[in-house]
Design an enzyme around this catalytic site. Sequence first.
Site, mmCIF file in Angstrom:
data_model
loop_
_atom_site.group_PDB
_atom_site.id
_atom_site.type_symbol
_atom_site.label_atom_id
_atom_site.label_comp_id
_atom_site.label_asym_id
_atom_site.label_seq_id
_atom_site.Cartn_x
_atom_site.Cartn_y
_atom_site.Cartn_z
ATOM 1 N N GLY A 70 50.436 44.545 31.665
ATOM 2 C CA GLY A 70 50.305 45.952 32.032
ATOM 3 C C GLY A 70 50.210 46.166 33.529
ATOM 4 N N SER A 71 49.489 45.315 34.218
ATOM 5 C CA SER A 71 49.314 45.505 35.665
ATOM 6 C C SER A 71 50.656 45.424 36.382
ATOM 7 C CB SER A 71 48.364 44.441 36.236
ATOM 8 O OG SER A 71 47.101 44.536 35.624
ATOM 9 N N ASN A 151 41.097 53.570 29.191
ATOM 10 C CA ASN A 151 40.563 52.297 28.710
ATOM 11 C C ASN A 151 39.044 52.290 28.601
ATOM 12 O OD1 ASN A 151 41.401 52.417 31.596
ATOM 13 N ND2 ASN A 151 40.092 50.613 31.751
ATOM 14 N N GLN A 179 46.686 51.226 26.601
ATOM 15 C CA GLN A 179 45.708 51.391 25.518
ATOM 16 C C GLN A 179 46.304 52.093 24.300
ATOM 17 O OE1 GLN A 179 42.530 50.288 25.167
ATOM 18 N NE2 GLN A 179 42.491 49.292 27.159
ATOM 19 N N SER A 199 51.100 46.389 27.350
ATOM 20 C CA SER A 199 50.623 45.012 27.468
ATOM 21 C C SER A 199 50.314 44.438 26.090
ATOM 22 C CB SER A 199 49.359 44.994 28.328
ATOM 23 O OG SER A 199 48.832 43.695 28.374
ATOM 24 N N HIS A 201 48.475 41.936 24.991
ATOM 25 C CA HIS A 201 47.138 41.482 24.561
ATOM 26 C C HIS A 201 46.213 42.617 24.171
ATOM 27 C CE1 HIS A 201 44.343 42.001 28.125
ATOM 28 N NE2 HIS A 201 45.488 42.153 28.750
ATOM 29 N N CYS A 324 37.173 45.090 34.769
ATOM 30 C CA CYS A 324 37.406 44.908 36.205
ATOM 31 C C CYS A 324 36.184 45.297 37.006
ATOM 32 C CB CYS A 324 38.578 45.755 36.658
ATOM 33 S SG CYS A 324 39.950 45.653 35.526
HETATM 34 C C1 LIG Z 1 44.321 46.277 30.236
HETATM 35 C C2 LIG Z 1 44.908 47.431 30.952
HETATM 36 C C3 LIG Z 1 45.814 47.255 32.013
HETATM 37 C C4 LIG Z 1 46.165 45.889 32.524
HETATM 38 O O1 LIG Z 1 46.962 45.178 31.622
HETATM 39 P P1 LIG Z 1 47.086 43.575 31.820
HETATM 40 O O2 LIG Z 1 48.114 43.178 30.828
HETATM 41 O O3 LIG Z 1 45.751 42.998 31.540
HETATM 42 O O4 LIG Z 1 47.549 43.365 33.224
HETATM 43 C C5 LIG Z 1 46.353 48.364 32.609
HETATM 44 N N1 LIG Z 1 46.030 49.605 32.193
HETATM 45 C C6 LIG Z 1 45.177 49.827 31.183
HETATM 46 C C7 LIG Z 1 44.888 51.231 30.753
HETATM 47 C C8 LIG Z 1 44.583 48.751 30.540
HETATM 48 O O5 LIG Z 1 43.715 48.974 29.544
#
Ligand SMILES: *Cc1c(COP(=O)(O)O)cnc(C)c1O
Length: 395
Positions: A70-71, A151, A179, A199, A201, A324
């Site tokens: 996601g990042s 999130n 999310q 993302s 995971h 974070c």
């Molecule tokens: C977890 C999350 C991310 C980051 O995703 P990663 O795959 O861990 O880099 C970005 N935005 C939101 C809203 C998230 O919950």
Amino acid sequence: MRIYADNAATTKMSQTAIDAMLPYLAEAYGNPSSLYALGQEAKDALERARETVAGIVNAAPREITFTSGGSEADNQAIRSAAALGAAAGKKHIISDAIEHHAVLHTLKKLEKEGFEVTLLPVGRDGLVRAEDVAAAIREDTCLVTVMYANNEIGTVQPIRAIGAICREKGVLFHTDAVQAVGHLPIDVAADNIDMLSASAHKFHGPKGVGFLYAKKGVRLVNLIEGGAQERGKRAGTENVAGIVAMAAALKEAAERMDETAAKLTALRDTLIAGLSAIPHAALNGDPAKRLPSNVNFCFEGIEGESLLLLLDDKGVCASSGSACTSGSLDPSHVLLAIGRPHDVAHGSLRLSLGDDATPEQIAYLIEAVKDVVEKLRGFSPVWRDLCAGKTPFLL
Ligand SMILES: *Cc1c(COP(=O)(O)O)cnc(C)c1O
């Protein structure tokens, strides 16, 4: 009993995703760019995964770029819109105060590079108003980026309405849907979305893999230079096993979505009702426009970290907000944005339920939290002062 109630931080991989992944680690381990059959087998799996993922969000396969999560997708989406904007002399970006740091920190960087960023406030309910977005759009606005679901407090934003406004004004619209994907029905066409981040995971796929949807015609910039993978937009040998597992996890989540959402919504509301009975406690975020899995409370006179430690002793994995920010002493930017005072924001608890949550687990969670809050308040000088009337209750 161990209850994993931190599914907004990450989820357990589904057995379906693990099973889908293993052959691409053990047998079909070829490089998708290789021309021999072993490579082409991997390439075929990659393209099948792209079709699956695209179908679930109603995109075309060509509009999906696989990323490391996601990042990266957030960074690439925002950087791409900024590059397109700069080329057209448009350097104004609109977002909001409760975005994930992957968005907020990218925007901070862009400010240093000469962009102007408007961060819209949210209401006490944690919602962005579509009319605020409309009012903030200027001649030089090149991007609106508003997350699908938060999130920390789980609020689900009026994405379709915001998308419609952006479409009408000709401004690109990106949503961090990390999310939401796999949990809420998403249709990039109907929702008027130009770019979307996801993302694996967060929906029972593996860590380190995600995707960026970018509507046909939206030119992406590379964050990583190198080979011609992903149509030249994301260099590096593809994470084939991870991508295959992501598609399998997403397909399964999509098939079960309605059933899971209905079940979790009922359990969530029971949990909210149970925790609301604790004195001087308050739910964070809109009670209805929120993810089926998300419960987030503030408890007055409590320190979030101690709450988590004592819950851990009772077998409960929970969070005080974003992974974070835990470990830092700053209260959550999201809780501050919805108007919680610093002291109260420190006493927050996020419980994010898994698909396998049961009524027994909810009952256990309610008792565990009640017990721990009572215990901590018993030790707390802050609580003593509140009860003695020396300082006023805020909740
Ligand atoms: C977890 C999350 C991310 C980051 O995703 P990663 O795959 O861990 O880099 C970005 N935005 C939101 C809203 C998230 O919950």
